[in-house]
Design a protein around this motif. Structure first.
Motif, PDB file in Angstrom:
ATOM      1  N   PRO A   1     -52.028  35.577 -51.242  1.00  0.00           N
ATOM      2  CA  PRO A   1     -51.016  35.614 -52.299  1.00  0.00           C
ATOM      3  C   PRO A   1     -51.421  34.641 -53.404  1.00  0.00           C
ATOM      4  N   HIS A   2     -50.610  34.558 -54.455  1.00  0.00           N
ATOM      5  CA  HIS A   2     -50.892  33.614 -55.548  1.00  0.00           C
ATOM      6  C   HIS A   2     -49.562  33.128 -56.107  1.00  0.00           C
ATOM      7  N   GLU A   3     -49.630  32.199 -57.076  1.00  0.00           N
ATOM      8  CA  GLU A   3     -48.397  31.555 -57.558  1.00  0.00           C
ATOM      9  C   GLU A   3     -48.129  31.849 -59.029  1.00  0.00           C
TER      10      GLU A   3
ATOM     11  N   PHE B   1     -36.793  39.285 -53.052  1.00  0.00           N
ATOM     12  CA  PHE B   1     -37.756  39.111 -51.966  1.00  0.00           C
ATOM     13  C   PHE B   1     -37.239  39.636 -50.633  1.00  0.00           C
ATOM     14  N   LYS B   2     -36.010  39.311 -50.305  1.00  0.00           N
ATOM     15  CA  LYS B   2     -35.439  39.691 -48.997  1.00  0.00           C
ATOM     16  C   LYS B   2     -35.473  41.204 -48.775  1.00  0.00           C
ATOM     17  N   PHE B   3     -35.582  41.978 -49.885  1.00  0.00           N
ATOM     18  CA  PHE B   3     -35.599  43.446 -49.802  1.00  0.00           C
ATOM     19  C   PHE B   3     -37.018  44.016 -49.745  1.00  0.00           C
TER      20      PHE B   3
ATOM     21  N   SER C   1     -43.845  36.337 -59.412  1.00  0.00           N
ATOM     22  CA  SER C   1     -42.476  36.075 -58.941  1.00  0.00           C
ATOM     23  C   SER C   1     -42.409  35.804 -57.444  1.00  0.00           C
ATOM     24  N   SER C   2     -43.490  36.064 -56.720  1.00  0.00           N
ATOM     25  CA  SER C   2     -43.427  35.922 -55.265  1.00  0.00           C
ATOM     26  C   SER C   2     -44.082  34.635 -54.780  1.00  0.00           C
ATOM     27  N   GLY C   3     -44.512  33.767 -55.717  1.00  0.00           N
ATOM     28  CA  GLY C   3     -45.232  32.553 -55.331  1.00  0.00           C
ATOM     29  C   GLY C   3     -44.374  31.615 -54.498  1.00  0.00           C
TER      30      GLY C   3
ATOM     31  N   ILE D   1     -54.509  47.176 -55.918  1.00  0.00           N
ATOM     32  CA  ILE D   1     -55.251  46.423 -56.939  1.00  0.00           C
ATOM     33  C   ILE D   1     -54.400  45.244 -57.399  1.00  0.00           C
ATOM     34  N   GLU D   2     -54.984  44.057 -57.376  1.00  0.00           N
ATOM     35  CA  GLU D   2     -54.249  42.834 -57.715  1.00  0.00           C
ATOM     36  C   GLU D   2     -55.077  42.005 -58.708  1.00  0.00           C
ATOM     37  N   ARG D   3     -54.436  41.575 -59.809  1.00  0.00           N
ATOM     38  CA  ARG D   3     -55.188  40.851 -60.849  1.00  0.00           C
ATOM     39  C   ARG D   3     -55.557  39.429 -60.419  1.00  0.00           C
TER      40      ARG D   3
ATOM     41  N   THR E   1     -41.058  29.939 -49.387  1.00  0.00           N
ATOM     42  CA  THR E   1     -39.806  30.377 -48.770  1.00  0.00           C
ATOM     43  C   THR E   1     -38.921  31.140 -49.748  1.00  0.00           C
ATOM     44  N   ARG E   2     -38.096  32.028 -49.200  1.00  0.00           N
ATOM     45  CA  ARG E   2     -37.069  32.732 -49.965  1.00  0.00           C
ATOM     46  C   ARG E   2     -35.806  32.828 -49.108  1.00  0.00           C
ATOM     47  N   LEU E   3     -34.673  32.649 -49.767  1.00  0.00           N
ATOM     48  CA  LEU E   3     -33.385  32.767 -49.079  1.00  0.00           C
ATOM     49  C   LEU E   3     -33.099  34.230 -48.749  1.00  0.00           C
ATOM     50  N   THR E   4     -32.471  34.464 -47.595  1.00  0.00           N
ATOM     51  CA  THR E   4     -31.960  35.809 -47.333  1.00  0.00           C
ATOM     52  C   THR E   4     -30.499  35.731 -46.937  1.00  0.00           C
TER      53      THR E   4
ATOM     54  N   ALA F   1     -42.679  25.841 -60.940  1.00  0.00           N
ATOM     55  CA  ALA F   1     -42.071  26.882 -61.775  1.00  0.00           C
ATOM     56  C   ALA F   1     -42.488  28.258 -61.266  1.00  0.00           C
ATOM     57  N   CYS F   2     -41.664  29.248 -61.557  1.00  0.00           N
ATOM     58  CA  CYS F   2     -41.895  30.629 -61.080  1.00  0.00           C
ATOM     59  C   CYS F   2     -41.249  31.557 -62.115  1.00  0.00           C
ATOM     60  N   LEU F   3     -41.527  32.860 -62.066  1.00  0.00           N
ATOM     61  CA  LEU F   3     -40.973  33.799 -63.054  1.00  0.00           C
ATOM     62  C   LEU F   3     -39.950  34.744 -62.438  1.00  0.00           C
TER      63      LEU F   3
HETATM   64  C1  LIG Z   1     -38.085  30.610 -58.373  1.00  0.00           C
HETATM   65  C2  LIG Z   1     -37.771  31.885 -57.653  1.00  0.00           C
HETATM   66  C3  LIG Z   1     -36.919  31.845 -56.563  1.00  0.00           C
HETATM   67  C4  LIG Z   1     -36.559  33.021 -55.907  1.00  0.00           C
HETATM   68  N1  LIG Z   1     -35.748  32.963 -54.822  1.00  0.00           N
HETATM   69  C5  LIG Z   1     -35.445  34.084 -54.153  1.00  0.00           C
HETATM   70  C6  LIG Z   1     -34.688  34.015 -52.955  1.00  0.00           C
HETATM   71  O1  LIG Z   1     -34.312  32.917 -52.506  1.00  0.00           O
HETATM   72  N2  LIG Z   1     -34.415  35.174 -52.296  1.00  0.00           N
HETATM   73  C7  LIG Z   1     -34.858  36.381 -52.748  1.00  0.00           C
HETATM   74  O2  LIG Z   1     -34.576  37.388 -52.092  1.00  0.00           O
HETATM   75  N3  LIG Z   1     -35.588  36.482 -53.876  1.00  0.00           N
HETATM   76  C8  LIG Z   1     -35.900  35.369 -54.581  1.00  0.00           C
HETATM   77  N4  LIG Z   1     -36.660  35.425 -55.689  1.00  0.00           N
HETATM   78  C9  LIG Z   1     -37.052  36.732 -56.221  1.00  0.00           C
HETATM   79  C10 LIG Z   1     -38.239  37.329 -55.532  1.00  0.00           C
HETATM   80  O3  LIG Z   1     -39.183  36.341 -55.223  1.00  0.00           O
HETATM   81  C11 LIG Z   1     -38.805  38.406 -56.464  1.00  0.00           C
HETATM   82  O4  LIG Z   1     -37.770  39.334 -56.739  1.00  0.00           O
HETATM   83  C12 LIG Z   1     -39.965  39.131 -55.838  1.00  0.00           C
HETATM   84  O5  LIG Z   1     -40.908  38.214 -55.356  1.00  0.00           O
HETATM   85  C13 LIG Z   1     -40.583  40.072 -56.858  1.00  0.00           C
HETATM   86  O6  LIG Z   1     -41.750  40.612 -56.312  1.00  0.00           O
HETATM   87  P1  LIG Z   1     -42.652  41.608 -57.149  1.00  0.00           P
HETATM   88  O7  LIG Z   1     -43.641  42.143 -56.193  1.00  0.00           O
HETATM   89  O8  LIG Z   1     -41.788  42.565 -57.901  1.00  0.00           O
HETATM   90  O9  LIG Z   1     -43.332  40.713 -58.295  1.00  0.00           O
HETATM   91  P2  LIG Z   1     -44.625  39.780 -58.244  1.00  0.00           P
HETATM   92  O10 LIG Z   1     -44.637  38.948 -57.042  1.00  0.00           O
HETATM   93  O11 LIG Z   1     -44.722  39.080 -59.549  1.00  0.00           O
HETATM   94  O12 LIG Z   1     -45.811  40.820 -58.083  1.00  0.00           O
HETATM   95  C14 LIG Z   1     -46.379  41.508 -59.126  1.00  0.00           C
HETATM   96  C15 LIG Z   1     -47.878  41.508 -58.872  1.00  0.00           C
HETATM   97  O13 LIG Z   1     -48.529  42.389 -59.748  1.00  0.00           O
HETATM   98  C16 LIG Z   1     -49.746  41.786 -60.157  1.00  0.00           C
HETATM   99  N5  LIG Z   1     -50.129  42.448 -61.412  1.00  0.00           N
HETATM  100  C17 LIG Z   1     -49.402  42.459 -62.547  1.00  0.00           C
HETATM  101  N6  LIG Z   1     -49.999  43.225 -63.482  1.00  0.00           N
HETATM  102  C18 LIG Z   1     -51.120  43.711 -62.913  1.00  0.00           C
HETATM  103  C19 LIG Z   1     -52.163  44.575 -63.382  1.00  0.00           C
HETATM  104  N7  LIG Z   1     -52.129  45.083 -64.635  1.00  0.00           N
HETATM  105  N8  LIG Z   1     -53.189  44.842 -62.555  1.00  0.00           N
HETATM  106  C20 LIG Z   1     -53.208  44.336 -61.288  1.00  0.00           C
HETATM  107  N9  LIG Z   1     -52.253  43.518 -60.796  1.00  0.00           N
HETATM  108  C21 LIG Z   1     -51.218  43.221 -61.593  1.00  0.00           C
HETATM  109  C22 LIG Z   1     -49.376  40.324 -60.301  1.00  0.00           C
HETATM  110  O14 LIG Z   1     -50.478  39.477 -60.297  1.00  0.00           O
HETATM  111  C23 LIG Z   1     -48.484  40.135 -59.111  1.00  0.00           C
HETATM  112  O15 LIG Z   1     -49.173  39.740 -57.951  1.00  0.00           O
HETATM  113  C24 LIG Z   1     -37.057  34.268 -56.367  1.00  0.00           C
HETATM  114  C25 LIG Z   1     -37.949  34.297 -57.449  1.00  0.00           C
HETATM  115  C26 LIG Z   1     -38.315  33.120 -58.071  1.00  0.00           C
HETATM  116  C27 LIG Z   1     -39.269  33.183 -59.223  1.00  0.00           C
END
Ligand SMILES: Cc1cc2nc3c(=O)[nH]c(=O)nc-3n(C[C@H](O)[C@H](O)[C@H](O)COP(=O)(O)OP(=O)(O)OC[C@H]3O[C@@H](n4cnc5c(N)ncnc54)[C@H](O)[C@@H]3O)c2cc1C
Length: 384
Positions: A40-42, A350-352, A45-47, A34-36, A50-53, A317-319
């Motif tokens: 993908p979307h922006e 991301f890399k993990f 945190s995954s928007g 389930i995704e809100r 590219t991500r470095l590894t 921007a990203c979180l």
């Molecule tokens: C600017 C930036 C640069 C980065 N660079 C790197 C890098 O170079 N190398 C690296 O390894 N990592 C990097 N990262 C970190 C990495 O991208 C994040 O650690 C990773 O993407 C986190 O993924 P996630 O699935 O935990 O979070 P998210 O991608 O935020 O996923 C959470 C998901 O849950 C959904 N959601 C939330 N609440 C609800 C709900 N109540 N119901 C349904 N859906 C919900 C959201 O919409 C979202 O899609 C970077 C991050 C940022 C922001």
């Protein structure tokens, strides 16, 4: 036969949730994601593209075995989908020899027998003419460094999962989770589902669903910039590596990518960013980034470039969702009988994703995992 609608519900299909969905569907579980927003979307945190590894991991040597498995799992995703996700361009690390970044990188390399080759100024100029060595710095070359195509990876995880029978609901927000016998009851804005287990991978929003984590996580606004350098050919994908540098007294590391071709669907320009928590914000609050915000980064990174970086051609921007110690949190919920969560990826998760998805599927289906995640357990905060 179980009367529950699903074996597992995955809440949030960013990097971690989409990888878990893929793992669960491949293992034959009846799984709902389930995704809100969309996939993908922006907004999280995954928007972005590219991500470095990196493999010689300065943050802690205990991450390296997980990275070894993550790399194998990225290759498996590539093999199963016939699309490339991981680009091993090699990575160059720059910093003071006694700084946290270089010391930590070498500690991880030594502990796990990883090749991390020291480069002097001349060798650095040969390997990457656009880079240069500031005085009193050292350079290391990590052959396993590179980048991942982030949006493509999330899409492929979900595509593989759907093909294996997973159900997905997008544009639907999970409002609450509760115990339901030995399983879990999931309430969304549009319905209710019962499942044997819930995996909470809701990133910055995790505290909305798991109250205990509300005070543990802090959400910060991060910025990313794309530049058009004076000599673009020096940054071309077939020659220029990824890079990361600890510079002066600035916290964290600055890092960047090669100039990627339009065929990869990426933003125009050379991407550069600063990995250190930015200003605290609220989940989902993503003001746009402004080109002028790059100037503080430019002042720092100029010292590691031999050519002018040129104008900013894009800014986003990203979180980050930060844990108190900047290490991930992966565990069973202490409050719900049948829920597992993964959060606090603190800007380096991301890399993990490909291995975290495996860990989460293990914990949901078998109650345990052989992968070494004990250092990431939530209990470390409970005992503190
Ligand atoms: C600017 C930036 C640069 C980065 N660079 C790197 C890098 O170079 N190398 C690296 O390894 N990592 C990097 N990262 C970190 C990495 O991208 C994040 O650690 C990773 O993407 C986190 O993924 P996630 O699935 O935990 O979070 P998210 O991608 O935020 O996923 C959470 C998901 O849950 C959904 N959601 C939330 N609440 C609800 C709900 N109540 N119901 C349904 N859906 C919900 C959201 O919409 C979202 O899609 C970077 C991050 C940022 C922001």
């Amino acid at each position: 036969m179980s009367t529950r609608s699903y074996d597992v519900v995955v809440i949030g299909l960013g990097a971690m949730g989409s990888a878990a969905l893929d793992q669960l569907a491949r293992r034959g579980a009846r799984v709902l994601g389930i995704e809100r927003f969309s996939i993908p979307h922006e907004q999280g945190s995954s928007g972005g593209e590219t991500r470095l590894t990196r493999k010689a991991y300065y943050e802690h040597p205990d991450y390296v075995p997980l990275l070894e498995r993550a790399y194998a799992n990225w290759q498996s995703l590539e093999a199963r989908s016939g699309e490339r996700v991981l680009y091993r361009t090699g990575a160059i690390y720059l910093g003071a020899p006694d700084g946290e970044f270089i010391r930590g990188t070498l500690d991880s390399a030594r502990a796990h027998g990883l090749a991390c080759e020291p480069l002097d100024a001349a060798a650095l100029a040969r390997r990457a003419p656009a880079l240069r060595m500031p005085a009193n710095h050292t350079a290391l070359a990590d052959a396993d460094g590179g980048f991942l195509l982030a949006a493509r990876a999330i899409r492929l995880f979900c595509e593989r999962a759907l093909e294996a029978g997973a159900h997905v609901r997008t544009g639907e927000t999970v409002l609450s989770l509760g115990n339901d016998g030995d399983g879990v009851d999931v309430t969304t804005a549009r319905g209710r589902f019962s499942a044997g287990h819930a995996i909470v991978t809701s990133g910055s929003w995790t505290g909305d669903l798991l109250e205990r984590l509300r005070g543990t996580l802090s959400v910060t606004r991060q910025t990313l910039f794309w530049l058009w350098p004076e000599k673009p050919s020096l940054f071309a994908l077939d020659g220029f590596p990824c890079w990361a540098a600890e510079i002066g007294d600035a916290p964290g590391i600055f890092y960047g990518f090669p100039l990627l071709p339009a065929s990869l669907g990426t933003t125009l320009g050379v991407k550069i960013a600063h990995h250190a928590p930015g200003p605290v914000t609220a989940p989902g609050v993503l003001a746009s980034a402004e080109a002028h915000e790059f100037e503080a980064i430019r002042a720092a990174v100029e010292s590691v470039f031999s050519v002018p970086l040129g104008p900013v051609v894009a800014a986003k921007a990203c979180l980050y969702t930060n844990s108190p110690d900047q290490h991930f949190i992966v565990d069973r919920s202490p409050d719900l009988r049948a829920a597992t969560f993964a959060c606090g990826f603190s800007g380096h998760g991301f890399k993990f994703a490909s291995v975290i998805g495996e860990v989460l599927a293990d914990l949901a289906l078998e109650g345990r995992t052989r992968l070494p995640i004990d250092f990431l357990r939530y209990a470390r905060f409970a005992s503190a």
